[in-house]
Design an enzyme around this catalytic site. Structure first.
Site, PDB file in Angstrom:
ATOM      1  N   LYS A 243       0.869  -1.297   0.004  1.00  0.00           N
ATOM      2  CA  LYS A 243      -0.074   0.161   0.215  1.00  0.00           C
ATOM      3  C   LYS A 243       0.899   1.203  -0.109  1.00  0.00           C
ATOM      4  O   LYS A 243       1.480   1.600   0.875  1.00  0.00           O
ATOM      5  CB  LYS A 243      -0.801   0.177   1.191  1.00  0.00           C
ATOM      6  CG  LYS A 243      -1.830   1.098   1.323  1.00  0.00           C
ATOM      7  CD  LYS A 243      -1.982   1.979   2.601  1.00  0.00           C
ATOM      8  CE  LYS A 243      -2.631   3.126   2.419  1.00  0.00           C
ATOM      9  NZ  LYS A 243      -2.206   4.142   1.688  1.00  0.00           N
TER      10      LYS A 243
ATOM     11  N   GLU B 132       9.404   1.259  10.808  1.00  0.00           N
ATOM     12  CA  GLU B 132      10.509   1.999  10.648  1.00  0.00           C
ATOM     13  C   GLU B 132       9.541   3.480  10.831  1.00  0.00           C
ATOM     14  O   GLU B 132       9.032   3.865  10.113  1.00  0.00           O
ATOM     15  CB  GLU B 132      10.918   2.006   9.384  1.00  0.00           C
ATOM     16  CG  GLU B 132      11.501   0.678   8.797  1.00  0.00           C
ATOM     17  CD  GLU B 132      12.729   0.345   9.683  1.00  0.00           C
ATOM     18  OE1 GLU B 132      13.489   1.256  10.071  1.00  0.00           O
ATOM     19  OE2 GLU B 132      13.149  -1.086   9.934  1.00  0.00           O
TER      20      GLU B 132
ATOM     21  N   GLU C  18       8.703  15.692  15.960  1.00  0.00           N
ATOM     22  CA  GLU C  18       9.362  15.589  14.596  1.00  0.00           C
ATOM     23  C   GLU C  18       8.455  16.625  13.598  1.00  0.00           C
ATOM     24  O   GLU C  18       7.134  16.357  13.431  1.00  0.00           O
ATOM     25  CB  GLU C  18       9.193  14.106  14.105  1.00  0.00           C
ATOM     26  CG  GLU C  18       9.801  14.257  13.041  1.00  0.00           C
ATOM     27  CD  GLU C  18       9.395  12.803  12.071  1.00  0.00           C
ATOM     28  OE1 GLU C  18       8.216  12.141  12.251  1.00  0.00           O
ATOM     29  OE2 GLU C  18      10.336  12.037  11.632  1.00  0.00           O
TER      30      GLU C  18
ATOM     31  N   CYS D  13      13.503  10.667   7.085  1.00  0.00           N
ATOM     32  CA  CYS D  13      13.356  10.186   8.173  1.00  0.00           C
ATOM     33  C   CYS D  13      14.632  10.541   9.178  1.00  0.00           C
ATOM     34  O   CYS D  13      14.395  10.649  10.454  1.00  0.00           O
ATOM     35  CB  CYS D  13      12.831   8.895   8.094  1.00  0.00           C
ATOM     36  SG  CYS D  13      14.119   7.775   7.317  1.00  0.00           S
TER      37      CYS D  13
HETATM   38  P1  NAD Z   1       2.303   8.083   7.790  1.00  0.00           P
HETATM   39  O1  NAD Z   1       2.237   7.459   9.064  1.00  0.00           O
HETATM   40  O2  NAD Z   1       0.913   9.136   7.901  1.00  0.00           O
HETATM   41  O3  NAD Z   1       1.600   7.321   6.661  1.00  0.00           O
HETATM   42  C1  NAD Z   1       2.398   6.183   6.438  1.00  0.00           C
HETATM   43  C2  NAD Z   1       1.601   5.061   5.598  1.00  0.00           C
HETATM   44  O4  NAD Z   1       0.558   4.613   6.655  1.00  0.00           O
HETATM   45  C3  NAD Z   1       0.541   5.807   4.401  1.00  0.00           C
HETATM   46  O5  NAD Z   1       0.620   4.700   3.438  1.00  0.00           O
HETATM   47  C4  NAD Z   1      -0.781   5.728   5.060  1.00  0.00           C
HETATM   48  O6  NAD Z   1      -1.678   5.795   4.212  1.00  0.00           O
HETATM   49  C5  NAD Z   1      -0.740   4.594   5.936  1.00  0.00           C
HETATM   50  N1  NAD Z   1      -1.828   4.818   6.978  1.00  0.00           N
HETATM   51  C6  NAD Z   1      -2.420   5.879   7.594  1.00  0.00           C
HETATM   52  N2  NAD Z   1      -3.056   5.713   8.545  1.00  0.00           N
HETATM   53  C7  NAD Z   1      -3.155   4.326   8.660  1.00  0.00           C
HETATM   54  C8  NAD Z   1      -3.867   3.388   9.518  1.00  0.00           C
HETATM   55  N3  NAD Z   1      -4.897   3.626  10.503  1.00  0.00           N
HETATM   56  N4  NAD Z   1      -3.827   1.972   9.389  1.00  0.00           N
HETATM   57  C9  NAD Z   1      -2.939   1.601   8.453  1.00  0.00           C
HETATM   58  N5  NAD Z   1      -2.158   2.422   7.557  1.00  0.00           N
HETATM   59  C10 NAD Z   1      -2.018   3.691   7.507  1.00  0.00           C
HETATM   60  O7  NAD Z   1       3.525   8.628   7.498  1.00  0.00           O
HETATM   61  P2  NAD Z   1       3.610   9.834   6.324  1.00  0.00           P
HETATM   62  O8  NAD Z   1       3.260  11.085   6.608  1.00  0.00           O
HETATM   63  O9  NAD Z   1       3.331   9.093   5.070  1.00  0.00           O
HETATM   64  O10 NAD Z   1       5.402   9.572   6.405  1.00  0.00           O
HETATM   65  C11 NAD Z   1       6.173  10.502   7.268  1.00  0.00           C
HETATM   66  C12 NAD Z   1       6.499   9.726   8.220  1.00  0.00           C
HETATM   67  O11 NAD Z   1       7.467   8.663   8.036  1.00  0.00           O
HETATM   68  C13 NAD Z   1       7.523  10.412   9.295  1.00  0.00           C
HETATM   69  O12 NAD Z   1       7.287  10.274  10.410  1.00  0.00           O
HETATM   70  C14 NAD Z   1       8.817   9.849   8.865  1.00  0.00           C
HETATM   71  O13 NAD Z   1       9.840  10.037   9.822  1.00  0.00           O
HETATM   72  C15 NAD Z   1       8.522   8.577   8.633  1.00  0.00           C
HETATM   73  N6  NAD Z   1       9.572   7.750   7.975  1.00  0.00           N
HETATM   74  C16 NAD Z   1      10.361   6.756   8.652  1.00  0.00           C
HETATM   75  C17 NAD Z   1      11.549   6.243   7.848  1.00  0.00           C
HETATM   76  C18 NAD Z   1      12.473   5.249   8.579  1.00  0.00           C
HETATM   77  O14 NAD Z   1      13.130   4.564   7.729  1.00  0.00           O
HETATM   78  N7  NAD Z   1      12.327   5.180   9.795  1.00  0.00           N
HETATM   79  C19 NAD Z   1      11.694   6.673   6.506  1.00  0.00           C
HETATM   80  C20 NAD Z   1      10.903   7.714   5.964  1.00  0.00           C
HETATM   81  C21 NAD Z   1       9.856   8.118   6.726  1.00  0.00           C
END
Ligand code: NAD
Length: 495
Positions: free
Chosen positions: A189, A265, A399, A300
């Site tokens: 997804k 992650e 963050e 991230c």
């Molecule tokens: P997000 O958590 O809002 O969304 C991530 C994914 O989860 C999306 O595909 C979203 O549609 C899905 N999602 C949202 N609600 C959900 C639910 N209730 N159930 C299941 N899936 C759901 O994050 P974002 O805004 O897309 O990305 C930014 C975040 O990602 C930041 O916190 C960043 O630090 C983190 N990040 C971490 C790494 C790492 O390697 N640690 C790498 C890149 C980004």
């Protein structure tokens, strides 16, 4: 044709409305509902995505399970799987520019970075795990002569992968390549704000010979599609990159459903610690600015807290503010833009809210922090440096995931360690010092998945990426990532 003209040639290419990729075919979602994909470059609608339902997710999981059971992929000899993954890498490379431009139109990353970090690293990732496939052995346990213990490493079954909008192709490949290498099926997804390149990747995988049903890509909202994958009774492992708030929910979803393994992650608030004896303060300032401001801070591992020894604090603030002011923010499809667009209107509004809050809590805005180029319709802001930040302020704790840097002074190594670790996160960090003993002490003392020394960022596939504390569990990259996608099985023989 030079590279800029080639990019310009692709920037307005028509993008057809997108369907779901299930069981090797493009299929409409059962409700027929769609989501608009808005380009942060100019705020206009790029195309529409299918808004999948729980039923669509169920179809995808069933296709993944059927493919796994059929064994065309899961039991294919390792050399065969290797060939397909290498072919995927080749096709990604052949289409690198097209994929990078598509991704930039979707999420606004500057094209220079997108070219390296998206198709470039996605191809490298498929190649790395392809090469690993036939070099991984099981084990013979050191038992008594009367018995024989064999340890098999098996594919787990159906992997659910949920990824964010920053660097979707790179992060998607970090999940897909090791999962597929070990013989699993995957239901992927993408994020609503960056689905297009991952839909293309599905087509590339099929073209390379991945059997039907092994990879399924289902677009839609997190609260429907993400939740349906995470609560599905027939998904064996869930791998996730994204925010802590969603990560927490996934653990609950697992507990509520089939106790699937969940690997997270998550986010970071990474400390970048500059001592007065850093070998080259000018370089430290340039690399640190890139370490927070590239991709508008939507990384991230971004070094969002700059801890500076007090004796060089003023000099460092001046230098980093100078680098930030000199960065060109603008059209992400221009190779000479240092920083592109913020991924969405919502993310831009959130960043501007953090700027206001930092000022109201007593931070001093040295440079940046304002929206620019609003007349383009796109989402742009100047990178901001805040001085006088204290541990109590929101900017030191939350963050932002935007181009905001918090500068915090310190007086001793002990204090630097204390501030560095005063966060719920533990993803990345850096230390700048010419003192070798201090560098090693800091590496041991900082609680984070990576400690850079005299640099920031730029690690490669050979090392694991994973968070300590609330930045997650498990790892992407390196051979350690394979542990997420395999189950150990013991065969115990009485001889
Ligand atoms: P997000 O958590 O809002 O969304 C991530 C994914 O989860 C999306 O595909 C979203 O549609 C899905 N999602 C949202 N609600 C959900 C639910 N209730 N159930 C299941 N899936 C759901 O994050 P974002 O805004 O897309 O990305 C930014 C975040 O990602 C930041 O916190 C960043 O630090 C983190 N990040 C971490 C790494 C790492 O390697 N640690 C790498 C890149 C980004």
């Amino acid at each position: 044709m030079n590279q800029q003209s080639a990019i310009d040639g692709l920037r307005r290419a028509e993008i057809p409305s997108q369907a779901l990729f299930i069981n090797g075919r493009w299929q409409q979602g059962e409700t027929g509902e769609t989501i608009e994909a808005i380009s942060p470059v100019d705020g206009k609608v790029l195309t529409t995505l299918a808004r999948a339902s729980r039923g669509d997710v169920d179809r995808a999981v069933r296709a993944g399970r059927a493919a796994f059971e059929a064994g065309h992929w899961s039991r294919m000899p390792p050399a065969g799987r290797k060939k397909v993954l290498l072919r995927i890498a080749e096709i990604i490379e052949a289409r690198a520019l097209e994929l990078a431009v598509l991704g930039v139109r979707d999420n606004g990353t500057e094209i220079g970075m997108a070219l390296r970090a998206e198709p470039g690293s996605a191809a490298a990732t498929f190649r790395y795990y392809a090469e690993a496939i036939d070099k991984i052995y099981g084990e013979i346990a050191p038992t008594a002569d009367t018995v024989l213990g064999l340890v098999h490493r098996e594919a787990v079954g159906v992997v659910g992968a949920i990824v964010p909008w920053n660097m979707p192709l790179m992060i998607g490949a970090w999940k897909l390549a090791p999962a597929l290498a070990m013989g699993n099926s995957v239901v992927l997804k993408p994020a609503e704000a960056a689905s297009l390149t991952l839909l293309q990747l599905a087509e590339i995988c099929a073209e390379a010979g991945l059997p039907d049903g092994v990879l399924n890509v289902v677009t839609g909202s997190g609260s429907v599609v993400g939740e349906a994958i995470a609560t599905h009774m027939d998904v064996d492992v869930l791998v996730f990159t994204g925010s802590n708030a969603v990560g927490r929910r996934l653990l609950e979803y697992s507990a509520r459903s089939n106790l699937k393994r969940v690997y997270l992650e998550l986010g970071g608030k990474s400390p970048n610690v500059v001592f007065a004896d850093a070998p080259d303060l000018a370089r430290a300032a340039t690399v640190s600015a890139n370490g927070i401001f590239r991709n508008s801070g939507q990384v991230c591992v971004a070094g969002s807290r700059l801890l500076v020894e007090r004796s060089v604090h003023d000099e460092m603030v001046e230098r980093i503010a100078g680098v930030a002011s000199a960065m060109t923010v603008g059209d992400p499809l221009r190779l000479d833009s240092d920083i592109g667009a913020i991924s969405s209107a919502g993310q831009l509004a959130g960043n501007l809210g953090y700027v206001e809050r930092a000022e109201s809590e007593g931070g001093r805005r040295v440079v940046g922090g304002e929206r620019i180029l609003a007349e383009t319709g796109g989402f742009y802001m100047r990178p901001a440096v805040f001085d006088g930040v204290t541990q109590e302020m929101t900017l030191a704790r939350e963050e932002v995931f935007g181009p905001l840097l918090a500068v915090i002074p310190f007086d001793s190594e002990e204090e630097a360690v204390r501030i560095a670790n005063a966060t719920e996160y533990g993803l990345a960090s850096a230390v700048w010092t010419a003192n070798l003993s201090r560098a090693h002490r800091m590496v041991r003392a900082i609680r984070a998945g990576i400690v850079h020394v005299n640099t920031y960022g730029g690690s490669d596939l050979t090392v694991p990426l994973g968070g300590h504390k609330q930045s997650g569990n498990g790892h992407d990259k390196s051979l350690h990532a394979l542990e997420k996608y395999t189950a150990l099985k013991t065969a115990w023989f009485q001889l």
